[in-house]
Write a protein that holds these residues in place. Structure first.
Motif, short mmCIF file in Angstrom:
data_model
loop_
_atom_site.label_atom_id
_atom_site.label_comp_id
_atom_site.label_asym_id
_atom_site.label_seq_id
_atom_site.Cartn_x
_atom_site.Cartn_y
_atom_site.Cartn_z
N SER A 45 53.35 -20.15 4.39
CA SER A 45 52.02 -20.16 5.01
C SER A 45 51.17 -21.32 4.50
O SER A 45 50.37 -21.89 5.24
CB SER A 45 51.30 -18.82 4.76
OG SER A 45 51.97 -17.77 5.43
N LEU A 48 52.17 -24.32 6.46
CA LEU A 48 51.61 -24.30 7.82
C LEU A 48 50.12 -24.63 7.79
O LEU A 48 49.62 -25.34 8.68
CB LEU A 48 51.84 -22.93 8.46
CG LEU A 48 52.20 -22.97 9.95
CD1 LEU A 48 53.53 -23.68 10.16
CD2 LEU A 48 52.24 -21.59 10.54
N GLY A 49 49.41 -24.13 6.78
CA GLY A 49 47.99 -24.47 6.65
C GLY A 49 47.77 -25.96 6.45
O GLY A 49 46.82 -26.54 7.00
N ALA A 52 48.28 -27.65 9.75
CA ALA A 52 47.17 -27.37 10.66
C ALA A 52 45.89 -28.07 10.25
O ALA A 52 44.95 -28.17 11.05
CB ALA A 52 46.94 -25.86 10.74
N THR A 54 43.97 -26.95 7.74
CA THR A 54 43.06 -26.01 7.09
C THR A 54 43.18 -26.07 5.57
O THR A 54 42.30 -25.59 4.86
CB THR A 54 43.32 -24.57 7.57
OG1 THR A 54 44.66 -24.19 7.22
CG2 THR A 54 43.15 -24.47 9.08
N VAL A 70 47.12 -30.17 18.30
CA VAL A 70 47.78 -29.12 17.51
C VAL A 70 47.04 -27.80 17.71
O VAL A 70 45.81 -27.74 17.62
CB VAL A 70 47.81 -29.48 16.01
CG1 VAL A 70 48.40 -28.34 15.19
CG2 VAL A 70 48.59 -30.76 15.78
N TYR A 72 46.91 -23.78 16.29
CA TYR A 72 47.30 -23.02 15.09
C TYR A 72 46.92 -21.56 15.27
O TYR A 72 45.77 -21.23 15.55
CB TYR A 72 46.57 -23.62 13.88
CG TYR A 72 46.74 -22.87 12.57
CD1 TYR A 72 47.99 -22.44 12.14
CD2 TYR A 72 45.63 -22.63 11.76
CE1 TYR A 72 48.13 -21.78 10.93
CE2 TYR A 72 45.77 -21.97 10.54
CZ TYR A 72 47.02 -21.54 10.15
OH TYR A 72 47.16 -20.88 8.95
N PRO A 74 46.90 -18.36 12.99
CA PRO A 74 47.11 -17.83 11.63
C PRO A 74 47.63 -16.40 11.67
O PRO A 74 47.81 -15.81 12.75
CB PRO A 74 45.71 -17.90 11.01
CG PRO A 74 44.78 -17.80 12.18
CD PRO A 74 45.49 -18.48 13.33
N VAL A 146 46.04 -19.68 22.58
CA VAL A 146 46.89 -20.84 22.31
C VAL A 146 47.33 -21.51 23.61
O VAL A 146 47.36 -22.74 23.72
CB VAL A 146 48.11 -20.43 21.46
CG1 VAL A 146 49.12 -21.56 21.37
CG2 VAL A 146 47.67 -20.01 20.06
N ILE A 154 52.56 -26.53 18.27
CA ILE A 154 52.04 -25.17 18.13
C ILE A 154 52.54 -24.58 16.82
O ILE A 154 53.75 -24.52 16.58
CB ILE A 154 52.48 -24.30 19.32
CG1 ILE A 154 51.94 -24.90 20.63
CG2 ILE A 154 52.00 -22.86 19.15
CD1 ILE A 154 52.53 -24.28 21.87
N LEU A 155 51.61 -24.17 15.97
CA LEU A 155 51.91 -23.61 14.66
C LEU A 155 51.61 -22.12 14.67
O LEU A 155 50.48 -21.71 14.97
CB LEU A 155 51.08 -24.31 13.59
CG LEU A 155 51.10 -25.85 13.59
CD1 LEU A 155 50.12 -26.38 12.54
CD2 LEU A 155 52.51 -26.37 13.33
N ASP A 157 51.87 -18.53 12.39
CA ASP A 157 52.11 -17.94 11.07
C ASP A 157 52.39 -16.45 11.23
O ASP A 157 51.49 -15.66 11.50
CB ASP A 157 50.91 -18.17 10.16
CG ASP A 157 51.23 -17.90 8.70
OD1 ASP A 157 52.36 -17.42 8.41
OD2 ASP A 157 50.38 -18.18 7.84
#
Length: 245
Positions: A45, A48-49, A52, A54, A70, A72, A74, A146, A154-155, A157
């Motif tokens: 995670s 991925l953050g 993204a 974040t 992008v 995201y 979460p 999304v 595309i992410l 989590d």
């Protein structure tokens, strides 16, 4: 797009002063379904953050085409379902890149919201409050948002965590649609058999890269065993190291 969707070069991402992702290099191919797997606490995670945007406290490089939008999604646990927002309002947030913070939602935009809800199996739910939905329905709403972001990358989590099997199957079908549209999907997942069945590429992470490549090659017993050993041996109090040039 012919080059990598995202390239990582010696990426180290820190969490509270300690490395959560450790000197990671590799590429995410465009237009493919990528799974990021590994033991609990492996840095999935956190990675991925960082992808993204974040999480910004990292060393090394994350490279991608700046023109590629992008999206995201979460973890569902980060969604406050008690917040008094209606389904159509939450989905319409996916249009932010087109209408901005204060832009009016036009009739064509409202139709796009309806189309997105239909695509995730929630026609007629637009006026419901988020808190009235089941966990699976709420996740479908987030996927609809999304959809409206119309992103090339595309992410996701843990997108299928704690939802029913029918919702999971419907959302996996949406991932297949995104692949057909040549979008790049990167998803943190725990269900190895699900990954084997639906994903093209896998990054097996245990804070460090264990294996990265085609799914069948990565998800071999020796790689999974190595990932568990690495996770168990990790020193939580290790200092944030710096790569040697």
């Amino acid at each position: 797009m012919t080059g990598p969707a995202i390239t990582l070069s010696d990426l180290t991402v820190a969490y509270r002063g300690h490395p959560a992702v450790h000197h990671l290099s590799g590429e995410f191919a465009p237009g493919a379904l990528h799974a990021v797997v590994g033991p609990n606490g492996a840095g999935k995670s956190t990675l991925l953050g960082a992808l993204a945007g974040t999480i910004r406290g990292y060393q090394g490089r994350i490279e991608r085409d700046a023109s590629q939008r992008v999206a995201y999604l979460p973890q569902a646990s980060e969604l406050d379902r008690s917040f008094p927002v209606r389904v159509h309002e939450l989905v319409a947030m996916g249009l932010w890149h087109r209408i901005g913070s204060f832009g009016a939602v036009r009739a064509t935009d409202r139709q796009r919201v309806q189309d997105a809800l239909q695509a995730v199996g929630l026609s007629g739910f637009d006026q419901r409050l988020l808190g009235e939905l089941s966990a699976g329905q709420a996740q479908r709403v987030l996927f609809a948002r999304v959809l409206l972001q119309d992103a090339a990358i595309i992410l996701l989590d843990e997108p299928f965590n704690a939802i029913d099997s029918r919702t999971t199957a419907d959302l996996l079908a949406l991932l297949a649609r995104w692949k057909h549209e040549s979008r790049t999907v990167i998803a943190v997942l725990h269900d190895i058999e699900q990954v084997r069945a639906h994903f093209d590429q896998v990054l097996l992470l245990a804070r460090e890269r264990v294996a990265w490549g085609p799914t069948a090659q990565v998800l071999q017993a020796q790689h999974l065993f190595k990932a568990r050993q690495m996770a168990e041996a990790w020193d939580e109090q290790a200092a944030l190291c710096r790569a040697v040039a």
